[in-house]
Design an enzyme around this catalytic site. Structure first.
Site, PDB file in Angstrom:
ATOM      1  N   GLU A   1     114.135   4.064  35.139  1.00 51.28           N
ATOM      2  CA  GLU A   1     112.855   3.392  35.312  1.00 51.28           C
ATOM      3  C   GLU A   1     113.030   2.012  34.684  1.00 51.28           C
ATOM      4  O   GLU A   1     112.916   1.836  33.475  1.00 51.28           O
ATOM      5  CB  GLU A   1     111.723   4.147  34.606  1.00 51.28           C
TER       6      GLU A   1
ATOM      7  N   ASP B   1     113.396   6.850  30.799  1.00 51.38           N
ATOM      8  CA  ASP B   1     112.145   6.121  30.664  1.00 51.38           C
ATOM      9  C   ASP B   1     112.350   4.768  29.980  1.00 51.38           C
ATOM     10  O   ASP B   1     113.170   4.637  29.077  1.00 51.38           O
ATOM     11  CB  ASP B   1     111.171   6.974  29.837  1.00 51.38           C
TER      12      ASP B   1
END
Length: 754
Positions: free
Chosen positions: A473, A420
């Site tokens: 990401e 993330d």
């Protein structure tokens, strides 16, 4: 000269012990040689009325002398070496009862010099087997070994239900070479609740959860729980063996992004906290059945690591080594992964190495200093997230994170990690204004230490050679995210294509009447498609924070909204790149997603005896996924320009694009019409003379469309169109994606030339 116990009393250290301020309890507790013929044994037992030392090989007992009123006991044993012994204790509350105890301070550390050296250099890949709480047997004694890194603490104790949360009773010993405090506590086993009581360098005392704990209390409680991950018997050998041969660039990959807590919720009252969630074991068959029916190859779980706040969705982690207890035990989560593997479904875990929350029981100022984070808030904080940034320049912090990534792959058989907020790691000025960040040694905004960390991490993951994936990401144009480290890349296997997502959703939100002015948003993604190994994503981030659901993003009537969703998902399937769709969007969830409630499964229920539009959309996505997996041209050459070819990019006035998906086995022609206008005779260039059969049409009546399809085989004609010598004429449905199978053959003559 006769030995006197008083001569061996180190009263300053004993007093510190009795105030839970002793950082070196081994100086005043446990056994040590007093001289060549006697062993001194000391113990601090404030609840004891009397204590004896029982020597096991002789069976003789020696009464310990109470040295002060607080409960410090001592005795000399006649022996030329430290014997194996037990403490026999009579308690003040029950003096008629004796309890035989092994002495914590009679056991050697289980962390050796090699462990400490590897940890200090940040290269201990199985650090999770050393730090944390580990039930084990030492010299025939059952207990739990505790170890925690707190180099700047003045003192650390293990506290829990087993000692009344009294920090005086189990003071930990410090291994100076690594700044690790450790202690083996006999009689403590699986299920015991505990924390570390830490006296910081400034005298502040805090209770911290164990950073390496494998299990934790359910929030709002925050204590760690002793657990043993060795008890589960895995049944997914076939899957794990096959995964080693998996080639992600060549494989079909359809990922269903899931929040376990809101995929389905039990029908209970909101106040019934114990029944607020399904257990991992209950969720496993639900997801298996649904993913098999829908044709998904993988699930991606929003973070299952322990976190205190439901509203963070798991992205503010406090227990990096513990599956959240909201849904059950670590074994329950192992069962979840195991079950999905046995049904041929991979499990990708969202993982958060970019930041952590400020909760007092967590990593923040762990030992009284900024241990895991930077001291300078310009380096150590995300001002817009209210979280702390890891210090990637500290080898032990890097080791904590790398070992954690490997932990989920090893202990829980995860098939990959989706990391993330990678962009926030790469840029020192991410989300910061001038004056809120510090430049690197060259004056730039690149976080050189984070770059090195990511390269090391991905190198360690790939060194396993077990088919596990690392996915980024990364929301900027940082170069070579999936490039090799040797070439200066970060070495991820795949990267989320945020650019495609942002452009495409902005395009689809536009009224079809004005889409011609934004035609480049459809075609631009192919300009950079082969710069990285991409996953196309329509993730949870796009259906929260007042962004609405995918359904509400689509303009027009309800019928046009559903048609636009069918078109969107069909276009996404045909575009190069692996695929990810967030749960609920596959059936047109109308409400924005919330972690507080279940998906709106009632939308799939029949209406007046007919299938609801949502159920038709769900069936459409299932058939689309099956179609995608059945046709290698849709995925096999995602990474190579030879797998894609434009036919028409310039038809902005009609908002139509046409392209080919190709591989050695087949060639597919894809037409996408992004307006609600139907064309009875639409001409399009074709790759070669031959026959063209429509094999997929999102406007089919069975999907809820108008039924504007091409039931008959089409022969190409020798009519120049779209810069091609051959073309064909077909019906083009409104707001649709249509796919034709291409077979080489002869063309017929006729039609107008263009």
């Amino acid at each position: 000269m006769a030995l006197k116990l008083e001569d061996f009393m180190q009263w300053p250290e004993i007093e510190a012990l009795e105030y839970a301020e002793c950082g070196e309890p081994d100086l005043v507790l446990g056994p040590r040689m007093a001289n060549k013929t006697h062993v001194l044994v000391t113990a601090f037992l404030p609840a004891a009325e009397a204590v004896k030392v029982k020597v096991l090989d002789t069976g003789r007992s020696y009464k310990m002398k109470r040295m002060d009123e607080e409960g410090y006991f001592a005795v000399f044993l006649p022996s030329r070496k430290i014997p194996d012994y037990r403490l026999v204790v009579k308690g003040k509350e029950s003096p008629s009862t004796e309890q035989e105890l092994a002495d914590c301070y009679a056991f050697e550390p289980q962390i050796d010099g090699l462990d400490m050296s590897q940890f200090n250099h940040g290269v201990h890949d199985t650090l999770y087997d050393k730090l944390g709480a580990h039930p084990m047997k030492i010299n025939g004694v059952e207990g739990t070994y505790f170890a925690v890194w707190a180099p700047n603490a003045r003192a650390v104790s293990v506290v829990g239900d087993f000692n009344g949360w009294d920090g005086r009773l189990h003071a930990m010993r410090k291994l100076e070479d690594a700044g690790i405090y450790e202690l083996f506590i006999p009689g403590i086993g699986k299920g015991e609740v505990y924390k570390y009581e830490i006296l910081g360098s400034t005298g502040q005392r805090v209770l911290k959860a164990d950073p390496f704990a494998n299990y934790a209390e359910k929030r709002p409680a925050t204590a760690s729980i002793v657990w043993d991950l060795r008890d589960y018997s895995w049944q997914d050998k076939e899957w794990m063996s096959a995964r080693k041969k998996w080639k992600p660039k060549k494989e079909a990959m359809l990922i269903y992004e899931v929040s376990l807590g809101s995929f389905r919720k039990p029908e209970t009252k909101e106040s019934d906290e114990e029944s607020a969630f399904y257990n991992y074991r209950e969720l496993a068959p639900m997801l298996c059945e649904y993913c098999e029916e829908m044709g998904y190859t993988h699930v991606e779980l929003m973070p299952v690591m322990e976190h205190p706040f439901d509203g963070s969705w798991g992205y503010q982690v406090t227990g990096y080594y513990a599956p959240t207890s909201r849904y059950g035990t670590p074994e329950d989560f192992m069962y979840f992964v195991d079950t999905l593997h046995q049904h041929g479904i991979g499990v990708i875990l969202d993982w958060v190495p970019a930041h952590f929350p400020k909760d007092e029981h967590g990593l923040a100022r762990f030992d009284g200093t900024c241990l895991y984070e930077h001291l300078d808030p310009r380096q150590g904080e995300h001002p817009h997230w209210g979280t702390l940034i890891y210090n990637y320049g500290r080898p032990q912090v890097v080791n904590f994170l790398i070992a954690n990534a490997l932990f989920w792959l090893e202990k829980f058989h995860a098939d990959g990690l989706r990391m993330d907020a990678v962009a926030s790691m790469l840029y020192l000025d991410y989300g910061k204004n001038d004056g809120e960040w510090v430049a690197n040694m060259y004056g730039g905004n690149e976080n050189l230490e984070a770059i090195e960390f990511l390269q090391q991490l991905n190198g360690r993951i790939h060194a396993r050679k077990d088919g596990s994936l690392s996915i980024a990401e990364e929301s900027t144009a940082w170069p070579m995210v999936t490039g090799k480290t040797a070439d200066g890349g970060l070495d991820f296997d795949l990267k989320w294509n945020m650019g495609w997502m942002n452009d495409f959703l902005e395009y689809m939100r536009t009224d079809p009447l004005f889409r011609k002015g934004r035609h480049g948003m459809l075609t631009f993604s192919m300009m950079y498609q082969y710069s990285e190994e991409f996953i196309l994503v329509l993730s949870h981030d796009e259906v929260v924070h007042m962004k609405g659901s995918m359904y509400t993003k689509m303009p027009g009537t309800p019928e046009e909204k559903f048609a636009s969703l069918r078109l969107s998902y069909g276009y996404m399937a045909a575009h190069p790149g692996k695929k990810l769709l967030f749960m609920g969007q596959e059936f047109g969830q109308e409400r924005e997603w919330s972690e507080e409630r279940s998906l709106d499964w009632h939308l799939l229920e029949p209406m007046t005896g007919e299938l609801s539009p949502n159920e038709k959309l769900r069936q459409y996505v299932s058939i689309l996924n099956t179609f995608y997996r059945a046709h290698p041209a849709m995925y096999r050459e995602d990474s190579r320009p030879s797998g894609y070819e434009w036919i028409s990019t310039l038809d902005a006035d009609r908002s139509v694009i046409a392209f080919l998906r190709k591989c050695r086995e087949e060639t597919l022609l894809v037409l996408c019409n992004f307006t609600p206008v139907a064309y009875e005779k639409f001409r399009v260039g074709v790759p070669f003379a031959g026959k063209y059969k429509e094999i997929f049409n999102s406007d089919a009546a069975e999907f809820g469309g108008t039924g504007f399809v091409n039931p008959r085989l089409k022969n190409s004609q020798k009519v120049k169109w779209d810069g091609r010598p051959n073309s064909m004429e077909c019906r083009l449905a409104p707001l649709s994606v249509q796919i034709f199978n291409c077979t080489k053959g002869n063309s017929s003559k006729g039609g107008k030339k263009k």
